[in-house]
Design an enzyme around this catalytic site. Sequence first.
Site, short mmCIF file in Angstrom:
data_model
loop_
_atom_site.label_atom_id
_atom_site.label_comp_id
_atom_site.label_asym_id
_atom_site.label_seq_id
_atom_site.Cartn_x
_atom_site.Cartn_y
_atom_site.Cartn_z
N ASP A 104 -7.30 6.45 17.63
CA ASP A 104 -6.65 5.87 16.55
C ASP A 104 -7.33 6.49 15.28
OD1 ASP A 104 -5.62 4.23 14.57
OD2 ASP A 104 -6.73 2.53 15.18
N ASN A 132 0.93 -1.22 0.22
CA ASN A 132 0.06 -0.10 0.03
C ASN A 132 0.77 1.32 -0.13
OD1 ASN A 132 -1.91 2.14 0.23
ND2 ASN A 132 -2.27 1.37 2.34
N GLY A 154 3.14 0.98 7.63
CA GLY A 154 2.03 1.93 8.01
C GLY A 154 2.55 2.86 9.10
N SER A 155 1.63 3.24 10.04
CA SER A 155 1.74 4.13 11.17
C SER A 155 1.76 3.17 12.42
CB SER A 155 1.07 5.41 11.18
OG SER A 155 -0.38 5.03 11.00
N ASP A 205 -1.65 -2.40 9.46
CA ASP A 205 -2.35 -3.44 9.76
C ASP A 205 -3.53 -3.40 8.96
OD1 ASP A 205 -0.90 -4.46 11.99
OD2 ASP A 205 -1.32 -2.69 13.11
N ARG A 234 1.71 10.50 15.40
CA ARG A 234 0.40 10.94 15.52
C ARG A 234 -0.41 10.50 16.61
NH1 ARG A 234 -2.57 6.40 11.42
NH2 ARG A 234 -4.20 6.73 12.65
N ARG A 249 -6.26 1.46 -4.59
CA ARG A 249 -7.60 1.69 -3.85
C ARG A 249 -8.07 0.70 -2.79
NH1 ARG A 249 -11.19 -2.28 -5.83
NH2 ARG A 249 -10.45 -3.20 -7.72
N GLY A 258 -7.97 -1.66 13.72
CA GLY A 258 -7.77 -0.24 13.14
C GLY A 258 -8.75 0.23 12.13
N GLU A 259 -9.52 -0.66 11.80
CA GLU A 259 -10.59 -0.21 10.48
C GLU A 259 -12.07 0.03 11.38
OE1 GLU A 259 -9.60 0.27 7.30
OE2 GLU A 259 -7.80 -0.02 8.41
#
Length: 505
Positions: A307, A151, A240-241, A210, A320, A185, A479-480
Amino acid sequence: MGEAHDLSTVPTDVLLCDTFSQVPEDGNALSLLLTRTQLFIQSLSATSASSGSSRASFHLSDCISCRAFRGKDSRDIGGYFTAIFFPLRGMLGTAAYRQRISRTFRTEASRDREQNLKLARTWAQKICLLFDEQGHPRLLPSPARFLVLLNPRGGTGKAFSLFETHVMPMLTEANAHFTLLVTERPNQARELVRERDLSAWDAIVVMSGDGLMFEVINGLMERPDWATTIKKPLSILPGGSGNALAASINHYSGHQQVTGTKLLTNCAFILCKGHPVPLDIVSLTTSSQQRIFSFLSLAWGFISDVDIESEKYRFMGYARFSVGTFVRLTALRTYRGRLSYLPAISSSEIRDTTADMKSSSADRTETRVLEDSLVVPLDQPVPSHWHTVEDQFVLVLALYQSHLGAEHFTAPMVKGPGEGNIHLFYANSRISRTSLIKLFIAMEKGTHLDQEIAHLIHVPVVAFRIEPSESTGIMTVDGEVIECSPIQGQIHRGLGHVLSLGPQL
């Protein structure tokens, strides 16, 4: 050169011993000695011996590649071999991490060029054979074939360049074959693993945070042949972060807690040298009958607020979360609801996932479905032997891996990805802001459970249910963001597999 070693302690199981020189040429002859576990290097120079730098050794478990070759000059009769190691190294007071060391050796034992090459090949082939024998059986074909899903927008948006500079060279040196697919996407990776024939690859590698792994696991579970395909080994490279799974696998593999490119290098080494181990997956069901499969966590309240609301600071990378935590502490929210759970009292509660697979009577193709045998439908009360807490909550977290983020060592008691427990943490409205700050500071080192933090509860469970009184809060899975509504889940021990250097539980 490497780790200093007293040759008087060298074991007696010497397999090879010859004289080489090191390239670039330094004029010194070296005695190389190979055992089943180490390569020992002894300088034959009197100058080196007097300076105390005459000895070194490398563990073969740290080696990812060894190859023999001729010199570029046709008049050069020497035979060469290069060994590449990634030992753990760190400055005093800092965490050790994998660092690349390459050593090239030349032999001119004969005036025959072919004989010198043959000797170099003997060493290279033996070293390759021995480093493959170290630790647990790798269980992947050699050379391995990886499908890498990347990604480019994860974290600070540098995943692609990091893959080129830190991962691709290591995969090339390890003689691994890979197919790189860059996602364009959301849900593209989910659709790809759900619909494509995956037999051409030995493992699926995710280079992202994740969220992309969440897509991959749910895509695999949507396949008609999910029961077989979910066993295909997965691997994570932090791009990622949050990078919670990467930090967890790094921990299970015996590495110290690191972040950034140090964590990436460690995880790339695990990809090259790791073996498949069981990975727990939690099956979640929402009030709308949506089925979600999770490998990391479910959060409601403070943690999910931070988050998601810190997304605006994504350009800051992992920082962040610190900024988001401070912002949310200034306006702390509470959430009324009911939390129910089945404690992990005994191993009898941890079901083998094969016992939870049964044929669907409505499907004549006999596609098996994964049964959640520990829970009842959401419209029914939880079983009487469950525990229930009704309160005003600040946070509820169900976590199944050791880390909630690269710097959040939230469940230090977890030693592997397939232990079969959900670690449930919750705090009610009586917890103070000072206690929350104390919690998140201590969580960086995993010492928060050793401290007395009032109104923070931790309990290992195998199933749980969350019933918010209102649907205004934020709820996340791995995390979603999902709809904030009643949800329940149970763990399926070892349903998936992930590459690790840790023990095969």
